[in-house]
Design a protein around this motif. Sequence first.
Motif, PDB file in Angstrom:
ATOM      1  N   MET A 123       0.664  -1.031   0.060  1.00  0.00           N
ATOM      2  CA  MET A 123      -0.176   0.154  -0.110  1.00  0.00           C
ATOM      3  C   MET A 123       0.778   1.259  -0.038  1.00  0.00           C
ATOM      4  O   MET A 123       1.893   1.444   0.634  1.00  0.00           O
ATOM      5  CB  MET A 123      -0.867  -0.006   1.180  1.00  0.00           C
ATOM      6  N   GLN A 124       0.525   2.453  -0.803  1.00  0.00           N
ATOM      7  CA  GLN A 124       1.268   3.413  -0.945  1.00  0.00           C
ATOM      8  C   GLN A 124       1.032   4.410   0.230  1.00  0.00           C
ATOM      9  O   GLN A 124      -0.103   4.424   0.916  1.00  0.00           O
ATOM     10  CB  GLN A 124       0.931   4.272  -2.186  1.00  0.00           C
ATOM     11  N   THR A 125       2.041   5.078   0.773  1.00  0.00           N
ATOM     12  CA  THR A 125       2.074   5.915   1.856  1.00  0.00           C
ATOM     13  C   THR A 125       1.272   7.169   1.274  1.00  0.00           C
ATOM     14  O   THR A 125       1.191   7.468  -0.287  1.00  0.00           O
ATOM     15  CB  THR A 125       3.410   6.428   2.294  1.00  0.00           C
ATOM     16  N   LEU A 126       0.871   8.024   2.164  1.00  0.00           N
ATOM     17  CA  LEU A 126       0.140   9.569   1.591  1.00  0.00           C
ATOM     18  C   LEU A 126       0.909  10.220   0.925  1.00  0.00           C
ATOM     19  O   LEU A 126       0.711  10.905  -0.304  1.00  0.00           O
ATOM     20  CB  LEU A 126      -0.295  10.231   2.986  1.00  0.00           C
ATOM     21  N   SER A 127       2.432  10.314   1.080  1.00  0.00           N
ATOM     22  CA  SER A 127       3.245  11.080   0.683  1.00  0.00           C
ATOM     23  C   SER A 127       3.430  10.568  -0.885  1.00  0.00           C
ATOM     24  O   SER A 127       3.382  11.528  -1.814  1.00  0.00           O
ATOM     25  CB  SER A 127       4.631  11.114   1.169  1.00  0.00           C
ATOM     26  N   ALA A 180      -6.109  11.883  -2.330  1.00  0.00           N
ATOM     27  CA  ALA A 180      -4.728  12.101  -1.317  1.00  0.00           C
ATOM     28  C   ALA A 180      -4.800  13.595  -0.810  1.00  0.00           C
ATOM     29  O   ALA A 180      -4.667  13.872   0.326  1.00  0.00           O
ATOM     30  CB  ALA A 180      -3.622  11.677  -1.639  1.00  0.00           C
ATOM     31  N   PHE A 181      -5.039  14.135  -1.778  1.00  0.00           N
ATOM     32  CA  PHE A 181      -4.845  15.737  -1.597  1.00  0.00           C
ATOM     33  C   PHE A 181      -6.252  16.126  -0.576  1.00  0.00           C
ATOM     34  O   PHE A 181      -6.234  16.885   0.176  1.00  0.00           O
ATOM     35  CB  PHE A 181      -4.949  16.549  -2.636  1.00  0.00           C
ATOM     36  N   LEU A 218       7.063  15.199  -2.913  1.00  0.00           N
ATOM     37  CA  LEU A 218       6.694  14.581  -1.850  1.00  0.00           C
ATOM     38  C   LEU A 218       7.056  13.119  -1.627  1.00  0.00           C
ATOM     39  O   LEU A 218       6.993  12.718  -0.410  1.00  0.00           O
ATOM     40  CB  LEU A 218       4.952  14.665  -1.684  1.00  0.00           C
ATOM     41  N   ARG A 219       7.511  12.482  -2.557  1.00  0.00           N
ATOM     42  CA  ARG A 219       7.979  11.259  -2.349  1.00  0.00           C
ATOM     43  C   ARG A 219       8.976  11.006  -1.216  1.00  0.00           C
ATOM     44  O   ARG A 219       9.129   9.846  -0.718  1.00  0.00           O
ATOM     45  CB  ARG A 219       8.366  10.406  -3.738  1.00  0.00           C
TER      46      ARG A 219
END
Length: 172
Positions: free
Chosen positions: A1-5, A15-16, A59-60
Amino acid sequence: MQTLSERLASGEERAFAELYDACADRLFAFASARTESPDLAADVVQSAFLRLVKSRRRLRAVESPVAYLFQILRNELSRHSARQASHRHQPLDEALDAVDSRWRDGVDDADAAAALLARLDPASREVVELKLFAGLTFEEVAEATGQPVGTAATRYRRAVESLRGWLEKQYR
């Protein structure tokens, strides 16, 4: 799962929205305290979000999107202050005297708080505002301001002690 960043960096609209929901009120409270104008605070918060969207690829590498957004907001507030400073004609001493006289003349609580905060050095004032108005943790304050966590906590503690001392003198 991807992080919010990661989701923000990829431009995911949801996400935004999550980030906005998580911190818009705190951003607005902090900006309001710094600008003393709700309309201007709303404009500065909007500018900060726009800058975040434009620089989303960065942001990554960001650990805390909230702290990063507060860092952007601080920069936007600085830009605004610089623009305002070029239009001001009142010397700093006169402005501080005006704050002191408002304090002595018995003003409402919000003005009294602003007058007290104006007595702090800028770095301490910012830490107090980020902690109290924005509700950031010391870790987030440190990341947003680019200082060690211990420094942020120490500045906060010393500022609160100073404020307490001024209040005790005022109400004796």
